[in-house]
Design a protein around this motif. Structure first.
Motif, PDB file in Angstrom:
ATOM      1  N   GLY A 263      27.930  27.257  33.453  1.00 15.55           N
ATOM      2  CA  GLY A 263      29.073  26.413  33.094  1.00 15.55           C
ATOM      3  C   GLY A 263      29.225  25.142  33.845  1.00 15.55           C
ATOM      4  O   GLY A 263      29.880  24.176  33.384  1.00 15.55           O
ATOM      5  N   HIS A 264      28.780  25.482  35.211  1.00 16.70           N
ATOM      6  CA  HIS A 264      28.959  24.011  35.973  1.00 16.70           C
ATOM      7  C   HIS A 264      28.032  23.625  36.541  1.00 16.70           C
ATOM      8  O   HIS A 264      27.634  23.011  37.440  1.00 16.70           O
ATOM      9  CB  HIS A 264      29.937  24.622  37.279  1.00 16.70           C
ATOM     10  N   THR A 265      26.611  23.894  35.694  1.00 16.67           N
ATOM     11  CA  THR A 265      25.458  23.158  35.780  1.00 16.67           C
ATOM     12  C   THR A 265      25.543  21.712  35.151  1.00 16.67           C
ATOM     13  O   THR A 265      26.127  21.725  34.278  1.00 16.67           O
ATOM     14  CB  THR A 265      24.228  24.014  35.355  1.00 16.67           C
ATOM     15  N   ARG A 275      37.073  20.948  35.237  1.00 16.43           N
ATOM     16  CA  ARG A 275      38.116  21.486  35.914  1.00 16.43           C
ATOM     17  C   ARG A 275      37.951  22.085  37.515  1.00 16.43           C
ATOM     18  O   ARG A 275      38.583  22.139  38.027  1.00 16.43           O
ATOM     19  CB  ARG A 275      38.570  22.819  35.103  1.00 16.43           C
ATOM     20  N   CYS A 276      36.369  22.101  37.824  1.00 19.62           N
ATOM     21  CA  CYS A 276      35.930  22.434  38.690  1.00 19.62           C
ATOM     22  C   CYS A 276      35.880  21.236  39.873  1.00 19.62           C
ATOM     23  O   CYS A 276      35.790  21.287  41.013  1.00 19.62           O
ATOM     24  CB  CYS A 276      34.458  22.925  38.604  1.00 19.62           C
ATOM     25  N   GLY A 277      36.312  19.956  39.415  1.00 21.21           N
ATOM     26  CA  GLY A 277      36.177  18.838  40.251  1.00 21.21           C
ATOM     27  C   GLY A 277      35.028  18.060  40.294  1.00 21.21           C
ATOM     28  O   GLY A 277      35.045  16.636  40.440  1.00 21.21           O
ATOM     29  N   GLY A 280      30.554  16.368  34.422  1.00 20.60           N
ATOM     30  CA  GLY A 280      29.476  16.519  33.491  1.00 20.60           C
ATOM     31  C   GLY A 280      28.884  17.775  33.469  1.00 20.60           C
ATOM     32  O   GLY A 280      27.857  18.081  32.891  1.00 20.60           O
ATOM     33  N   CYS A 281      29.899  18.767  33.814  1.00 21.36           N
ATOM     34  CA  CYS A 281      29.313  20.014  33.655  1.00 21.36           C
ATOM     35  C   CYS A 281      29.164  20.492  32.189  1.00 21.36           C
ATOM     36  O   CYS A 281      29.917  20.124  31.349  1.00 21.36           O
ATOM     37  CB  CYS A 281      30.416  21.011  34.235  1.00 21.36           C
ATOM     38  N   LEU A 282      28.422  21.492  32.261  1.00 20.06           N
ATOM     39  CA  LEU A 282      28.208  22.051  30.637  1.00 20.06           C
ATOM     40  C   LEU A 282      29.486  22.383  30.063  1.00 20.06           C
ATOM     41  O   LEU A 282      29.659  22.035  28.702  1.00 20.06           O
ATOM     42  CB  LEU A 282      27.350  23.350  30.776  1.00 20.06           C
TER      43      LEU A 282
HETATM   44 ZN    ZN Z   1      32.487  22.215  36.367  1.00 20.33          ZN
END
Ligand code: ZN
Length: 411
Positions: A263-265, A275-277, A280-282
């Motif tokens: 999800g964060h690729t 939300r991870c900072g 453009g994450c998946l």
């Molecule tokens: Zn992310």
């Protein structure tokens, strides 16, 4: 041969005991994993153990309430009818729990895979405080465990969290969509449970915490084992997107248990803030909130609203699915180019959205997976649709019993 010293005899006895413990686990694992209930003779043939050894091990497992005999069946072969063996139901169970962005859940499952009880509570846990959430979870835990038969022994509890869980140290390191960072969730749960129930020290259940997608993939691997599918890439779509690589029936965990954060690729480094900072994450293209937002729908609504809008030809809803499928296809193609798997399983919300997503995903895979012309790529909906992470969490706890049943048989 020279007579053995007492210390050598001691070492040998220990080895014998270890061997029996190992074989108890081996036999129980075969019975639990079997698609067709095996007989003692089948187990002897599979393991290479003697029929007498297998019988002794099986008898011990039956006495401990871990295995049950079904009525004998006449086999093609000559001799006595075979007695099929199955995992016992209603004797030993584990609790599977989940904290996710829009619900909490607790499910009790026994060794046979039967669900003995379940409670799910909807809510909005974005940016929540664990100190508020855990009492609610303990409340559900008590509701579920209170209703079961007194004869059911509870082996422990597993908790699924949508984030990075430190397997070695215990705490949840980061759950971006919950807004949790460095939370010792197992300790909070134990403290709350002790307060709520008056459990004395040491009487509370053994506890395991792991990533939501890792545990959901475990449940899917359990379900696909009998269908002969042991290696696949699993994606779990909720508000966040988790992933797991299942290799030969086991989830590949990575160094700390942190693998699978598909999800964060990155889909587009210049894309929207995640939300991870990062950007453009998946998740920002194919997570539930992203899909609903793109379709102009309220994020709190269930995804069937999106499906209905797309089916009615709503241009924004159709475009949302196209965007989601393209982003998922891109991320999956990157993963497949890296690890060479042929099967992709869509779990969580994606299982119900497979019809809308799979064609678009497969089109991207055909373009982007280098080996596509020679491989037999298949993207399919998960078999386990309901409460996969909770089921996997209970399965992980029961797996510890199965690997070492003698530990449990002494109690
Ligand atoms: Zn992310």
């Amino acid at each position: 041969m020279a007579p053995r010293s007492p210390s050598q005899r001691g070492a040998s006895a220990i080895r014998q005991a270890n061997l029996r413990e190992h074989n108890l686990g081996l036999v129980l694992r075969i019975i639990v994993d079997a698609g067709t209930p095996p007989s003692r003779a089948d187990i002897a043939a599979t393991t290479g153990l003697t029929r007498a050894t297998v019988s002794s091990l099986v008898d011990a497992l039956i006495a401990a309430g871990l295995v049950t005999e079904l009525p004998p069946v006449l086999s093609q072969r000559a001799g006595r009818p075979a007695v099929p063996l199955v995992p016992a139901s209603g004797t030993l169970a584990a609790v599977g729990m989940e904290v996710n962005v829009d619900y909490l859940g607790v499910r009790l499952i026994d060794l046979s895979g039967s669900v003995l009880g379940q409670e799910v509570r909807d809510g909005d846990f974005r940016g929540s405080d664990p100190a508020d959430v855990i009492p609610e979870l303990v409340d559900l835990y008590r509701k579920v465990t209170r209703t079961v038969d007194r004869d059911v022994r509870i082996a422990g509890a597993g908790l699924a969290i949508p984030g990075l869980v430190d397997r070695t140290a215990g705490p949840v390191r980061l759950a971006p969509n919950l807004g949790w960072r460095d939370v010792d969730i197992a300790a909070l749960f134990r403290t709350e449970l002790t307060t709520a129930t008056g459990f004395t020290q040491g009487a509370e259940p053994a506890m395991l915490v792991d990533n939501e997608a890792t545990l959901a993939a475990r449940a899917e691997a359990d379900a696909l084992r009998s269908r002969g599918l042991h290696t696949f890439l699993y994606l779990s779509g909720e508000v966040g997107i988790g992933g797991a690589l299942v290799l030969d029936g086991s989830v590949f965990a990575g160094r700390h248990g942190w693998s699978g954060e598909i999800g964060h690729t990155v889909i587009d480094p210049d894309g929207p803030r995640c939300r991870c900072g990062a950007t453009g994450c998946l998740e920002q293209y194919a997570g539930k909130d992203a899909l609903m937002r793109a379709a102009g729908l309220d994020q709190a609504l269930p995804v069937d609203h999106l499906q209905r809008a797309a089916a009615a030809g709503d241009a924004a809803a159709v475009a949302a699915f196209e965007m989601g499928a393209r982003a998922l296809g891109t991320a999956i193609a990157n993963a497949v180019n890296l690890v060479d798997v042929e099967n992709v399983v869509l779990g969580g919300l994606y299982a119900a959205l497979a019809e809308q997503l799979v064609p678009g995903i497969e089109a991207v895979l055909a373009d982007r997976v280098l080996s596509a012309p020679w491989s037999n790529m298949r993207v399919r909906a998960a078999v386990v649709r309901d409460a996969a992470a909770m089921t996997g969490a209970a399965s992980a706890v029961l797996g510890q019993v199965i690997d070492n049943p003698s530990e449990w048989m002494r109690r």
